[in-house]
Scaffold this motif. Structure first.
Motif, PDB file in Angstrom:
ATOM      1  N   PHE A  34       0.842  -1.201   0.000  1.00 31.19           N
ATOM      2  CA  PHE A  34       0.000   0.000   0.000  1.00 31.19           C
ATOM      3  C   PHE A  34       0.876   1.249   0.000  1.00 31.19           C
ATOM      4  N   TYR A  36       0.191   5.246   1.230  1.00 26.12           N
ATOM      5  CA  TYR A  36      -0.710   6.192   1.876  1.00 26.12           C
ATOM      6  C   TYR A  36      -0.078   7.582   1.829  1.00 26.12           C
ATOM      7  N   LEU A  44      -3.900   9.134   7.716  1.00 29.83           N
ATOM      8  CA  LEU A  44      -3.393   8.651   6.435  1.00 29.83           C
ATOM      9  C   LEU A  44      -4.552   8.354   5.495  1.00 29.83           C
ATOM     10  N   LEU A  46      -5.472   6.400   1.754  1.00 27.59           N
ATOM     11  CA  LEU A  46      -4.965   5.430   0.796  1.00 27.59           C
ATOM     12  C   LEU A  46      -4.812   6.046  -0.586  1.00 27.59           C
ATOM     13  N   PHE A  90       3.707   7.281   2.851  1.00 27.61           N
ATOM     14  CA  PHE A  90       4.098   6.075   3.570  1.00 27.61           C
ATOM     15  C   PHE A  90       3.800   4.846   2.725  1.00 27.61           C
TER      16      PHE A  90
ATOM     17  N   PRO B 103      -7.532  -2.132   2.637  1.00 25.77           N
ATOM     18  CA  PRO B 103      -6.834  -0.962   3.149  1.00 25.77           C
ATOM     19  C   PRO B 103      -7.487  -0.478   4.432  1.00 25.77           C
ATOM     20  N   GLN B 104      -6.719   0.245   5.195  1.00 27.29           N
ATOM     21  CA  GLN B 104      -7.226   0.808   6.433  1.00 27.29           C
ATOM     22  C   GLN B 104      -7.693   2.239   6.208  1.00 27.29           C
ATOM     23  N   PHE B 106      -8.156   5.687   8.147  1.00 26.07           N
ATOM     24  CA  PHE B 106      -7.616   6.319   9.349  1.00 26.07           C
ATOM     25  C   PHE B 106      -8.446   7.511   9.796  1.00 26.07           C
TER      26      PHE B 106
END
Lengths: 114, 115
Positions: A34, A36, A44, A46, A90, B103-104, B106
């Motif tokens: 990934f 970010y 963060l 994506l 990141f 995916p996360q 946040f």
């Protein structure tokens, strides 16, 4: 075990120039990868993800990344930088061996000059 | 999708005090993660929940740190007897499914400052 190395804590480019942010990973099993982006005082967001469907992944805001297994790399690129791209980026890896808990790199700060 | 919400956004406290942060994940997300982020570093994993079960807590920084997720909805992170080194941004993230390639998402984090 899994890990991520982001080469270069800061990358500086001129507006309109190519952006290249480097990420190398280590994983004993096939990884998910990934990228970010983080703007100041925010969480963060994506940009894109690699899940083995295609090695070239296109994301939001014109960014893309290419998965290269032989080089264990997942570098992020954008053909033409915009001032609004200035942020912290990141790279993260997750895999079954780590219970799919992502490991993040230390980040690369992208600076865009007018 | 209202996003992940964290409260408070900022917390200033004296050393030795206890603090508690709250995270409200995206409603249909079953996984919830807590991270710590210090200046110039990426998020450092602390713990995570799948529904109400805390599946990994060995990476909490010390026994002063604890987290809960009652009923599998919101979560709280508590730090007891705060120390100067606890000053950081605490991030919460949520995701759907078993983790895999998801995916996360946040929240904007809670910034903790210890005086």
């Amino acid at each position: 075990a899994q890990s991520v190395t982001q080469l270069g804590s800061h990358v500086s480019v001129s507006e309109g120039a190519l952006v290249l942010l480097r990420c190398n990973y280590s994983s004993s099993v096939p990884p998910y990868l990934f990228w970010y982006v983080q703007y100041p005082n925010q969480g963060l967001q994506l940009l894109l993800k690699y899940t083995s469907a295609a090695t070239l992944v296109k994301g939001i805001n014109g960014f893309e990344a290419e998965f290269k297994k032989s080089e264990t790399s997942f570098h992020l690129t954008k053909p033409s930088a915009h001032m609004s791209d200035a942020a912290e980026y990141f790279c993260a890896v997750s895999a079954s061996g780590g219970s799919y808990i992502p490991t993040f790199g230390r980040g690369t700060s992208l600076i865009v000059h007018p | 999708d209202t996003g992940v919400s964290q409260n408070p956004r900022h917390k200033i406290t004296k050393r030795g005090q206890n603090v508690t942060f709250r995270c409200d994940p995206i409603s249909e997300h079953n996984r919830l993660y807590w991270y710590r982020q210090t200046l110039g570093q990426g998020p450092e994993f602390l713990t995570y929940f799948q529904n109400e079960a805390q599946l990994e807590k060995s990476r909490l920084l010390s026994d002063r740190f604890s987290a809960e997720r009652p009923k599998g909805s919101f979560s709280t992170l508590e730090i007891q007897r705060t120390e100067q080194g606890d000053s950081a941004m605490y991030l919460c993230a949520s995701s759907l499914g078993q983790g895999e390639s998801q995916p996360q998402h946040f929240g904007d984090g809670t910034r903790l400052s210890i005086l």
